[in-house]
Design an enzyme around this catalytic site. Sequence first.
Site, PDB file in Angstrom:
ATOM      1  N   CYS A  37       0.806  -1.225   0.000  1.00 30.21           N
ATOM      2  CA  CYS A  37       0.000   0.000   0.000  1.00 30.21           C
ATOM      3  C   CYS A  37       0.844   1.283   0.000  1.00 30.21           C
ATOM      4  CB  CYS A  37      -0.954  -0.081   1.195  1.00 30.21           C
ATOM      5  SG  CYS A  37      -2.440   0.881   0.987  1.00 30.21           S
ATOM      6  N   HIS A  85      -3.604  -6.176   1.863  1.00 35.18           N
ATOM      7  CA  HIS A  85      -3.110  -6.351   3.231  1.00 35.18           C
ATOM      8  C   HIS A  85      -4.097  -7.209   3.976  1.00 35.18           C
ATOM      9  CE1 HIS A  85      -5.907  -3.305   4.677  1.00 35.18           C
ATOM     10  NE2 HIS A  85      -5.565  -2.571   3.641  1.00 35.18           N
TER      11      HIS A  85
HETATM   12  N1  GLN Z   1      -2.022   7.425   1.146  1.00 37.36           N
HETATM   13  C1  GLN Z   1      -2.346   6.110   0.795  1.00 37.36           C
HETATM   14  C2  GLN Z   1      -3.718   5.973   0.143  1.00 37.36           C
HETATM   15  O1  GLN Z   1      -4.751   6.032   0.785  1.00 37.36           O
HETATM   16  C3  GLN Z   1      -2.204   5.254   1.951  1.00 37.36           C
HETATM   17  C4  GLN Z   1      -2.283   3.874   1.554  1.00 37.36           C
HETATM   18  C5  GLN Z   1      -2.218   3.054   2.756  1.00 37.36           C
HETATM   19  O2  GLN Z   1      -1.143   2.522   3.093  1.00 37.36           O
HETATM   20  N2  GLN Z   1      -3.344   3.005   3.410  1.00 37.36           N
HETATM   21  O3  GLN Z   1      -3.750   5.788  -1.042  1.00 37.36           O
END
Ligand code: GLN
Length: 243
Positions: free
Chosen positions: A93, A193
């Site tokens: 992510c 995740h």
């Molecule tokens: N800034 C990212 C998004 O929401 C964060 C991703 C994450 O690790 N939740 O796209």
Amino acid sequence: MELRIAHLYPELMNIYADRGNIITLVSRCRWRGVDVRVDNFGPGETPAWREYDFFYLGGGQDREQRLVARDLASKGAGLADAVERGAALLAICGGFQLLGQYYRTSAGETMEGVELFKAYTVAGRRRLIGNVVVESRMDGNIFELAGFENHSGKTYLTEEGQPLGRVVAGFGNNAEDKTEGIIYRSAIGTYLHGPLLPKNPELADFLLQRSLRRRYGAEAVLASLEDGLEREAHSVAIKRAGR
Ligand code: GLN
């Protein structure tokens, strides 16, 4: 045999039980009699890149990503060199976003990435949240990977970028082109995740095999594990995605 894992920014990038991925890697090594060492690296701390077989970078929100992006700029070359030399890597992510070319937030701020992955990310208007199933081909085998996603960033692969897989259920990289994640050599970036590895043992073993092969060559053969519980967790996650 010993596997050496470098966990990058464990304090800052750890919003989705990312440590579960590390616990899975460590357990799957120990069950096979393979020793494991996990070293943590925060901002300002630089690993001896060539000593590690596996690098891990978890998820984080914009605030943490900003801190990490600044620090990562000085680490990109070392990390890229390690990947070129065969080290494995998993980035989830927010970590996946920062290993691409850039991440542009909804406020219009651009965080520069380290360009290890041929991809870039721009914030979208809505959050992409839910269960995901991805069909992925790795080392000639086809796997269904199951996970959960929660991101507003939309990631687009540039021409040379190879997706980790094709979205069967859920949104994936950008909710438009059915791609999910990216794979380059033994480095994987993904939005999945949950944590991901406990319920996707094939992916965990793919990464372990690649990591150990780097250090031990053909000698590195992974014994198979019983995996009853892991398969059950996998099938529950697949069903949750409506499959
Ligand atoms: N800034 C990212 C998004 O929401 C964060 C991703 C994450 O690790 N939740 O796209």
